[in-house]
Design a protein around this motif. Sequence first.
Motif, PDB file in Angstrom:
ATOM      1  N   LEU A 496     -19.260 -33.469  -0.913  1.00 27.34           N
ATOM      2  CA  LEU A 496     -19.673 -32.204  -0.301  1.00 27.34           C
ATOM      3  C   LEU A 496     -18.732 -31.046  -0.606  1.00 27.34           C
ATOM      4  N   ALA A 497     -17.466 -31.337  -0.886  1.00 30.88           N
ATOM      5  CA  ALA A 497     -16.495 -30.278  -1.166  1.00 30.88           C
ATOM      6  C   ALA A 497     -16.345 -30.096  -2.668  1.00 30.88           C
ATOM      7  N   GLN A 498     -16.694 -28.926  -3.145  1.00 28.18           N
ATOM      8  CA  GLN A 498     -16.505 -28.632  -4.569  1.00 28.18           C
ATOM      9  C   GLN A 498     -15.048 -28.309  -4.847  1.00 28.18           C
ATOM     10  N   ASP A 499     -14.418 -27.517  -3.978  1.00 30.33           N
ATOM     11  CA  ASP A 499     -12.987 -27.229  -4.106  1.00 30.33           C
ATOM     12  C   ASP A 499     -12.456 -26.770  -2.769  1.00 30.33           C
ATOM     13  N   ILE A 500     -11.119 -26.759  -2.667  1.00 33.01           N
ATOM     14  CA  ILE A 500     -10.467 -26.538  -1.380  1.00 33.01           C
ATOM     15  C   ILE A 500      -9.271 -25.612  -1.549  1.00 33.01           C
ATOM     16  N   LEU A 513      -9.956 -24.130   3.726  1.00 34.48           N
ATOM     17  CA  LEU A 513     -11.093 -23.282   3.389  1.00 34.48           C
ATOM     18  C   LEU A 513     -11.836 -24.013   2.275  1.00 34.48           C
ATOM     19  N   ILE A 514     -13.103 -24.320   2.500  1.00 35.35           N
ATOM     20  CA  ILE A 514     -13.830 -25.199   1.593  1.00 35.35           C
ATOM     21  C   ILE A 514     -14.964 -24.448   0.904  1.00 35.35           C
ATOM     22  N   PHE A 515     -14.973 -24.534  -0.422  1.00 34.88           N
ATOM     23  CA  PHE A 515     -16.131 -24.088  -1.205  1.00 34.88           C
ATOM     24  C   PHE A 515     -17.040 -25.298  -1.354  1.00 34.88           C
ATOM     25  N   PRO A 516     -18.197 -25.285  -0.721  1.00 35.41           N
ATOM     26  CA  PRO A 516     -19.057 -26.473  -0.702  1.00 35.41           C
ATOM     27  C   PRO A 516     -19.740 -26.717  -2.047  1.00 35.41           C
ATOM     28  N   ASN A 517     -20.072 -27.967  -2.276  1.00 31.46           N
ATOM     29  CA  ASN A 517     -20.940 -28.347  -3.385  1.00 31.46           C
ATOM     30  C   ASN A 517     -22.369 -28.109  -2.901  1.00 31.46           C
ATOM     31  N   ALA A 518     -22.970 -27.048  -3.400  1.00 28.96           N
ATOM     32  CA  ALA A 518     -24.264 -26.609  -2.863  1.00 28.96           C
ATOM     33  C   ALA A 518     -25.328 -27.690  -2.979  1.00 28.96           C
ATOM     34  N   ALA A 520     -25.034 -30.997  -3.202  1.00 25.60           N
ATOM     35  CA  ALA A 520     -24.786 -32.124  -2.304  1.00 25.60           C
ATOM     36  C   ALA A 520     -25.093 -31.748  -0.854  1.00 25.60           C
ATOM     37  N   CYS A 521     -24.718 -30.533  -0.461  1.00 28.60           N
ATOM     38  CA  CYS A 521     -24.974 -30.099   0.912  1.00 28.60           C
ATOM     39  C   CYS A 521     -26.470 -29.943   1.167  1.00 28.60           C
ATOM     40  N   ARG A 522     -27.205 -29.453   0.184  1.00 30.30           N
ATOM     41  CA  ARG A 522     -28.655 -29.315   0.357  1.00 30.30           C
ATOM     42  C   ARG A 522     -29.317 -30.682   0.506  1.00 30.30           C
ATOM     43  N   THR A 523     -28.790 -31.678  -0.225  1.00 29.51           N
ATOM     44  CA  THR A 523     -29.336 -33.026  -0.107  1.00 29.51           C
ATOM     45  C   THR A 523     -29.132 -33.566   1.303  1.00 29.51           C
ATOM     46  N   VAL A 524     -27.935 -33.399   1.851  1.00 30.50           N
ATOM     47  CA  VAL A 524     -27.647 -33.867   3.210  1.00 30.50           C
ATOM     48  C   VAL A 524     -28.512 -33.139   4.236  1.00 30.50           C
ATOM     49  N   ALA A 525     -28.712 -31.838   4.005  1.00 27.85           N
ATOM     50  CA  ALA A 525     -29.489 -31.038   4.956  1.00 27.85           C
ATOM     51  C   ALA A 525     -30.991 -31.243   4.787  1.00 27.85           C
ATOM     52  N   GLY A 526     -31.388 -31.874   3.668  1.00 19.51           N
ATOM     53  CA  GLY A 526     -32.811 -32.021   3.388  1.00 19.51           C
ATOM     54  C   GLY A 526     -33.459 -30.706   3.030  1.00 19.51           C
ATOM     55  N   HIS A 563      -2.857 -34.041   6.191  1.00 20.71           N
ATOM     56  CA  HIS A 563      -4.300 -33.944   6.431  1.00 20.71           C
ATOM     57  C   HIS A 563      -4.613 -32.572   7.003  1.00 20.71           C
ATOM     58  N   ALA A 564      -5.882 -32.224   6.999  1.00 16.36           N
ATOM     59  CA  ALA A 564      -6.327 -30.968   7.603  1.00 16.36           C
ATOM     60  C   ALA A 564      -6.926 -31.264   8.967  1.00 16.36           C
ATOM     61  N   ALA A 565      -6.470 -30.542   9.948  1.00 14.61           N
ATOM     62  CA  ALA A 565      -7.011 -30.726  11.294  1.00 14.61           C
ATOM     63  C   ALA A 565      -8.296 -29.945  11.495  1.00 14.61           C
ATOM     64  N   ARG A 566      -8.545 -28.986  10.615  1.00 16.94           N
ATOM     65  CA  ARG A 566      -9.729 -28.138  10.755  1.00 16.94           C
ATOM     66  C   ARG A 566     -10.156 -27.617   9.393  1.00 16.94           C
ATOM     67  N   ALA A 567     -11.394 -27.140   9.307  1.00 16.66           N
ATOM     68  CA  ALA A 567     -11.905 -26.616   8.048  1.00 16.66           C
ATOM     69  C   ALA A 567     -12.924 -25.523   8.326  1.00 16.66           C
ATOM     70  N   ARG A 568     -13.042 -24.610   7.376  1.00 16.90           N
ATOM     71  CA  ARG A 568     -14.079 -23.571   7.431  1.00 16.90           C
ATOM     72  C   ARG A 568     -14.831 -23.590   6.105  1.00 16.90           C
ATOM     73  N   LEU A 569     -16.159 -23.616   6.186  1.00 15.19           N
ATOM     74  CA  LEU A 569     -16.995 -23.647   4.991  1.00 15.19           C
ATOM     75  C   LEU A 569     -17.311 -22.223   4.546  1.00 15.19           C
ATOM     76  N   LEU A 570     -17.163 -21.966   3.252  1.00 15.58           N
ATOM     77  CA  LEU A 570     -17.339 -20.628   2.699  1.00 15.58           C
ATOM     78  C   LEU A 570     -18.634 -20.556   1.896  1.00 15.58           C
ATOM     79  N   ALA A 571     -19.487 -19.621   2.240  1.00 17.32           N
ATOM     80  CA  ALA A 571     -20.752 -19.451   1.525  1.00 17.32           C
ATOM     81  C   ALA A 571     -20.605 -18.547   0.312  1.00 17.32           C
ATOM     82  N   ILE A 572     -19.569 -17.720   0.286  1.00  9.30           N
ATOM     83  CA  ILE A 572     -19.365 -16.787  -0.817  1.00  9.30           C
ATOM     84  C   ILE A 572     -18.445 -17.440  -1.844  1.00  9.30           C
TER      85      ILE A 572
END
Length: 615
Positions: A496-500, A513-518, A520-526, A563-572
């Motif tokens: 799900l994470a393309q880069d971090i 701060l996570i740049f998502p793998n679009a 993979a995320c769409r597959t999970v979300a259906g 480890h990371a205790a928290r994360a934020r997903l970035l759409a841009i």
Amino acid sequence: MKLKTPFDGSGLFAEPLAVRSQGADGVQYLSSGYELPQVARCLGEWLVHWVEKRPEKTFLAERSGEGWREVSYSHFLNEVELKAGWLLEAGASAERPVAILSDNSVNHAIMAFAAIHVGIPVATISAAYSLMSADHAKLKSMIALLDPAVIYVEDTVQYGKALAAISNTHNATTVATKLEQTNAYDAVQFDLAGNDEQRQVVAERFAEITPETTARLLFTSGSTGTPKAVINTHQMLTSNQEAKRVTWPFLADRPPRIVDWLPWSHTFGCNFTTNMVLRNGGSLFIDDGKPAPPLVHKTVANIKDVRPNMLFNVPRGYDMLAGPLEQDEGFRNAFFGAELIFYAAAALPQSVWEKLIGLSLQVRAEPVPLVSAWGSTETAPLATDCYFQAETSGNIGLPIPGTTLKLVPNGDKLEVRVKGPNVTPGYFRLDEITEEAFDEEGFYSTGDAVRFADPQYPEKGLYFDGRVSEDFKLSSGTWVSVGALRIAGIDALSPLAQDIVVAGHNRNEVGFLIFPNAAACRTVAGSGDDAPLSEVIEHPAVRQKFTDGLTEMKTAAGGSSRHAARARLLAIPPNPDAGEITDKAYLNQQQILINRVADVERLFGDNEDDRILAG
């Protein structure tokens, strides 16, 4: 000491040898156990050699309809000499270089090697600065620095906005393969830019080239301000390839036959892979695919068609090819028919490493050798080479013949500095910055850190240990190793994470701060392929997957800095105009943190919708 690993690439590589000595204040010096052979005077000597030995062998090829446009060594040299004569008439010189704005192509290569053949520096500028930039500010500054005599573009329509943006910054002649009918830029047609009457002058200029002559000017990624143009001399480039012949002796008998997309604006593509093909009389098929969802299928088709004997790519490329490798038996057979897989420009996540090895065993009796190297634009690019099969991903190997590493204690890390014939003399027209780049012993200061795989046995190689300037401390005083944590995070959050980007300077805990793998995320979300990423990353199933990954990472970590205790997903996505990403798809951690302060604040804020927490 010969490494005893499950598979050591026997028959491919030299035995790993290193010599270590101690200096003052904990400084260590590490060099190769092999001597550097005599190197060629210039790149053109290789081209002339293969025209004499294998004139009709394909040197370069590019897609043309359903087949390939293949250019032999003899045809390529003839075109190079014709274009070189024209460049000299156009006023190109050591002080007035040739600038190339386009992606890889046969005509691009002819223009570049024509300049190099007669001592004219060539500067290939990443196409992203022309095609992805909104204001073209960095492109303007690069052209102003170069003051080129000639600018080459593949297509004046495709590069029209860039040409218009830089029109007041130069008085160069524009050359193009494809011209718009109005020819608004008064460009010269590529096929007409030749001069057969200058053959004698071309031969004289070729004979005048010395190892110290500048061959290329390669721009750094330019994280802040104007990118710097790194001087690459002929000696830097030829010594790199002679060193490679020592560590990869099989090249003498089995010339490279490769499919390669790596951009010639970057040292990996223009200096490493292309020069390896040229040095060893091989063939390079220009890949019109890239590690991006709309284009990766072209890479698959090209590899199936060409069946290369070795593979080169960045980690992102191999990650994207893993899916097709699992699904397509024909592709799998062609891919793992190669003798080795080489990755560089960033660390390969261990999960991708293990997947490639596992898939290779479906095709071959022994796992495919996976090797890497390390260097920079300033080292052309090799400084170290992993010419043995390491036990895990990330081993960058040992110094190449002729090169010495200086390992300087810096906090709890070893900062690495480099000296050798592969090291740049400096930056084009930037004397002050050049002086600052070298220490008192003349070693180039890279800003990178390394660690020994085994401090007692240096021949087991080095691991890249991140950028010294990227690491930071938590409020507890604990150091966070950004490079290692980024790779661990990508592994834990795969696919799900393309880069971090790793954040947390002076905070209580680490955040991603996570740049998502679009995809993979769409597959999970259906979701469908056209679903906006901003909506997909808010889907409960997607957020839960990230929560699970962070939780597993926390459980296995054993410390707050691991480890990371928290994360934020970035759409841009990362913005090349803002210096957030290089043309090799590597994130500039510091610049992203500077540019996205609001996202960092939300990452460490209390609003549950703004971030995801580890369980």
